[in-house]
Design an enzyme around this catalytic site. Structure first.
Site, PDB file in Angstrom:
ATOM      1  N   ASP A   8       5.328  10.915  -1.368  1.00 29.73           N
ATOM      2  CA  ASP A   8       3.930  10.873  -0.954  1.00 29.73           C
ATOM      3  C   ASP A   8       3.186  11.973  -1.702  1.00 29.73           C
ATOM      4  O   ASP A   8       3.627  13.135  -1.726  1.00 29.73           O
ATOM      5  CB  ASP A   8       3.803  11.108   0.553  1.00 29.73           C
ATOM      6  CG  ASP A   8       4.347   9.951   1.373  1.00 29.73           C
ATOM      7  OD1 ASP A   8       4.716   8.921   0.763  1.00 29.73           O
ATOM      8  OD2 ASP A   8       4.402  10.074   2.603  1.00 29.73           O
ATOM      9  N   ASP A 130       1.267  -1.570   8.124  1.00 24.56           N
ATOM     10  CA  ASP A 130       1.573  -0.445   8.994  1.00 24.56           C
ATOM     11  C   ASP A 130       1.131  -0.807  10.404  1.00 24.56           C
ATOM     12  O   ASP A 130      -0.038  -1.146  10.632  1.00 24.56           O
ATOM     13  CB  ASP A 130       0.841   0.814   8.519  1.00 24.56           C
ATOM     14  CG  ASP A 130       1.189   1.162   7.077  1.00 24.56           C
ATOM     15  OD1 ASP A 130       2.323   0.853   6.659  1.00 24.56           O
ATOM     16  OD2 ASP A 130       0.334   1.739   6.377  1.00 24.56           O
TER      17      ASP A 130
END
Length: 571
Positions: A8, A130
């Site tokens: 990330d 998500d």
């Protein structure tokens, strides 16, 4: 199941967020490329990168870090975060990733997913879902929609996405184990590739996921960074090893292209056929503008040959079209060209149009003018005189370009790795052939016709088009050349032209009773580069058929290259 270690990125640093909250950030490294190399060396199959800045704001602030990562490792990468426009996706592919992940935009518009799957190929498009309490979360997990995760997954698959990445927010970064039950429900409902993400805390979690029949992959993040698991200890749970370019699993038959060379093959006919299959002219204009070749304008004319309609592709130097440019496209004879004059000019973002009447009897077709700055507009040109030009791919560059110069142009560009690799290989094939004929090394060869703008465009655009269609394998029909002689920059040569014959060495080639060049050196090199086999069409389910036109009308057959896009049928 493949292993996808995660990186990330935020402000160029490797970070992890707790349950997606920007204010709960841990910085692990300021050298993303080194971290990526570490995960590759420890056994990662496919790197999962998230641009957190882009996820929150839509601004792609970490592309330099992504480029550094893709340059440092050999395993493929996928990139998510901020993939809300075609331009953002193009920039991601330009940075060297193999697959992109659409998140928020997929929940907002499945038409966008469908368009991107058509443009780049479903195998290169993943949809990231998500979920929070079964509902889709968007915009960096800052908003929750009313759409269920399972419903969005089904719709995204129907829209053409080749991969679904499912993350349960409640488990992500918490090291409490994945949401196995929801993952199993998702897996049972889908036929496309499914990747599980979030919550992996131990090797036992990975082993349990690997036992789910058909699960394509597992993303591992915080557990790696905190040392709870080691990639090298997880390799026993693999079931497959991914290839460099994402491909679909057994539920998705291989996407293939069949080039039916009923009247031979040339570079411009190949590009025309790919456009007719659905490759956007703006895509070709955008990609070709990455080469330092000056201003140019493209032509995409819809015409007919023996009753078959298709696309006639052409390109000229300069930002405007002149009558003097109606002469020549590609080397040594070949498929003569005709130009008609209803024009579609591409300048990029805006469109405008004006039309004029033609006083000669032909209907007008499209010219797509492309410039380095990439704006888009539609125009139609009028010409009072009838001018139906025919020529023989004979456009000599005044000084020519050496093989080294062309290689330098391509290597210095921001073209995708796929396009660079195959365009360089095609030019190398031609250089080797020319060098053998003229007693030179490939490096000493100076291209005249093949070094001109049109041939560079043909080769690069053919590679761009094949990549854009998501083709995994190309098949080519049996090849037949005409008989007689051809005029080129070196004089009168027999057919097949020496360079063409040299390029096709080892590939079955015959001749037919047609007094014209049917296979140009560029066409031969494209066929040799991409052709997995030569002969009859394989058994496939055709999705679309496109036609690329040569300009000369041949009495015995339509002067077209037929391209069939489809899925290879399972036996």
């Amino acid at each position: 199941m493949i292993l996808l270690p995660a990186i990330d990125l935020m402000s160029g640093e490797v970070v992890r967020l707790r349950q997606g909250k920007a204010d709960q950030k841990t910085v692990y490294s300021r050298d993303p490329a080194a971290f990526a190399k570490r995960w590759e060396e420890e056994g990662g199959d496919f790197l999962h990168i998230v641009d957190l800045d882009a996820a929150f704001s839509g601004e792609q602030r970490n592309l330099d870090a992504v480029r550094a990562i893709t340059a440092a490792i050999s395993i493929p990468c996928e990139l998510g975060g901020g993939m809300r426009s075609e331009a953002a996706i193009r920039r991601a592919f330009d940075a060297g990733v193999s697959r992109i992940v659409i998140g928020t935009r997929a929940a907002e518009s499945l038409d966008f997913v469908r368009d991107m799957a058509k443009e780049f190929g479903g195998g290169r498009i993943a949809v990231g879902i998500d979920a929070k309490n079964g509902l889709v979360s968007v915009k960096g997990w800052t908003e929750v929609s009313a759409l269920t995760a399972l419903d969005l997954a089904r719709r995204a698959e129907d829209a053409g996405a080749g991969t679904i990445i499912y993350t349960d927010i409640a488990t992500d970064g918490m090291l409490q184990g994945p949401n196995f039950s929801e993952t199993e429900k998702m897996l049972a409902a889908l036929k496309c590739q499914l990747v599980a993400s979030g919550g992996v805390s131990s090797a036992t979690d990975v082993e349990r996921l690997s036992q789910m029949a058909g699960l394509y992959g597992c993303i591992i993040g915080k557990a790696l960074y905190d040392g709870a698991v080691r990639l090298r200890d997880l390799t026993a749970f693999r079931r497959v090893k991914t290839s460099q370019i994402p491909s679909q699993d057994s539920h998705h038959p291989m996407r293939v292209l069949f080039l039916d060379c009923i009247s031979g093959i040339s570079g411009d006919m190949t590009v025309g056929a790919l456009i007719d299959l659905g490759v956007k002219p703006s895509t070709l204009e955008w990609e070709l503008s990455k080469l330092e070749i000056g201003a140019f304008h493209m032509h995409f004319d819809r015409e007919k040959r023996q009753g078959i309609e298709g696309v006639k592709f052409g390109i000229h130097e300069g930002s405007t079209h002149t009558h003097a440019q109606d002469a020549g496209h590609e080397a040594c004879g070949g498929h003569a060209h005709e130009h008609s004059h209803e024009s579609e000019h591409a300048h990029g973002e805006h469109e405008h149009g004006h039309e004029h009447e033609h006083e000669h009897g032909e209907s007008c077709e499209h010219h797509h003018h492309s410039h380095e700055h990439g704006e888009e507009a539609d125009h139609a040109h009028a010409h009072e005189d009838e001018h139906k030009h025919e020529h023989h791919h004979h456009h000599e560059h005044e000084h020519g370009r050496s093989h080294g110069e062309i290689r330098g142009l391509i290597e210095a560009s921001e073209l995708s790795p796929f396009v660079k690799k195959h365009a360089l290989s095609i030019f190398h094939r031609i250089a080797v052939a020319e060098g053998k004929i003229h007693g030179q090394s490939p490096e000493e060869v100076t291209f005249h016709e093949v070094g001109s703008l049109d041939s560079i465009a043909d080769i690069v655009c053919a590679c761009v088009g094949i990549e854009a269609l998501g083709v995994e394998k190309v098949f080519v029909s049996s090849l037949h050349e005409g008989r007689g002689t051809i005029e080129c920059s070196h004089g009168t040569y027999p057919l097949p032209a020496p360079a063409t014959l040299e390029i096709l060495a080892g590939i079955p080639l015959g001749q037919i009773d047609e007094p014209h060049e049917l296979i140009t050196p560029t066409g031969a090199a494209i066929a040799a580069e991409f052709g997995a086999s030569f002969g009859v069409m394989p058994i496939l389910k055709a999705e679309k058929i496109g036609y690329g036109l040569g300009a000369r009308d041949i009495a015995a057959r339509p002067n077209v290259l037929r391209a069939v896009l489809g899925q290879l049928a399972t036996q």
